[in-house]
Design an enzyme around this catalytic site. Sequence first.
Site, short mmCIF file in Angstrom:
data_model
loop_
_atom_site.label_atom_id
_atom_site.label_comp_id
_atom_site.label_asym_id
_atom_site.label_seq_id
_atom_site.Cartn_x
_atom_site.Cartn_y
_atom_site.Cartn_z
N GLY A 118 -1.48 26.05 30.83
CA GLY A 118 -1.13 24.76 30.83
C GLY A 118 0.12 23.75 30.38
N GLY A 176 -1.99 29.31 27.50
CA GLY A 176 -0.80 27.68 27.32
C GLY A 176 -0.81 28.23 29.08
N ALA A 232 -9.05 29.11 27.68
CA ALA A 232 -8.07 30.47 27.47
C ALA A 232 -7.55 30.69 28.91
CB ALA A 232 -9.11 32.02 26.74
N GLY A 280 -6.73 21.58 29.48
CA GLY A 280 -7.25 22.75 31.13
C GLY A 280 -8.24 22.09 31.77
N GLU A 340 -2.03 23.18 21.05
CA GLU A 340 -3.37 23.93 20.58
C GLU A 340 -3.37 24.39 19.78
OE1 GLU A 340 -4.10 23.93 26.35
OE2 GLU A 340 -3.16 26.01 24.53
C1 5RP Z 1 -3.37 25.12 28.23
C2 5RP Z 1 -4.12 26.20 28.39
C3 5RP Z 1 -5.88 26.63 29.07
O1 5RP Z 1 -6.86 26.58 27.73
C4 5RP Z 1 -5.90 27.77 29.67
O2 5RP Z 1 -5.09 27.23 30.72
C5 5RP Z 1 -7.01 27.85 30.42
O3 5RP Z 1 -7.10 26.54 31.77
P1 5RP Z 1 -8.25 26.39 32.43
O4 5RP Z 1 -9.60 26.29 32.02
O5 5RP Z 1 -7.75 25.46 33.54
O6 5RP Z 1 -8.23 27.48 33.12
O7 5RP Z 1 -4.00 27.35 27.59
O8 5RP Z 1 -2.29 25.67 28.08
#
Ligand code: 5RP
Length: 223
Positions: free
Chosen positions: A97, A95, A83, A29, A103
């Site tokens: 991403g 999730g 997260a 992410g 993960e």
């Molecule tokens: C990817 C994830 C990421 O950790 C979550 O979406 C947070 O992403 P970001 O740091 O871009 O806000 O779970 O699957």
Amino acid sequence: MTQDELKTMVGQAALAYVVPGEIVGVGTGSTVNKFIDALAALKDRIPGAVSSSEASTLRLRAAGIQVYDANEVGELAVYIDGADEIDGRGCMIKGGGAALTREKIVAAQSRRFVCIADASKQVEVLGRFPVPVEVIPMATAHLTRQFAAMGGTARVRLRDGQALVTDNGQHILDVTGLALKDPWAFESEVNQWPGVVTVGVFARQKAAVCLLGTSEGVRTLTY
Ligand code: 5RP
């Protein structure tokens, strides 16, 4: 401070949790990208990383950090990841991403989950963010009905007008309309539905620590 600056701040703060001489578990992410960029400065003090996605693997390698297969290594001291939401007990939705399955695997292989997040991710009850669920494509319609029966609305995640395909060759359902007061029960139940690969609720693999980026600095929350 911008959200990007908050992410940079917690990405750097997470370096304090990297154990010299030990392989580190790395999530996925935009916040984790800041961590990977910071980790480049420590690359000579760690053997390398286990990565949770193809995207993080590329970024780690570009930073000169060796990437190990999860099967090549034993238990990891620490897993660092972002997260989409985190509650007061350290349970998370993840999730956004689409990397939730790997993960969860790397988190399960690690002694300590350190979550890095900006303050917008902190919630009282999980569920405002749509819950990502990685599914086998042939189960999509049936699982959509299962979520509807519990009050949720599931939609197949799209990319460029087509169903997104994960690193594992599967699809993602994003489920809205759920308030997860008992994330453990929800995770356990949905995990057992045929066709579900992984549910993006991390209650069993919850955070031990959250480094929360706020305009006053990094708040360290422990659970
Ligand atoms: C990817 C994830 C990421 O950790 C979550 O979406 C947070 O992403 P970001 O740091 O871009 O806000 O779970 O699957």
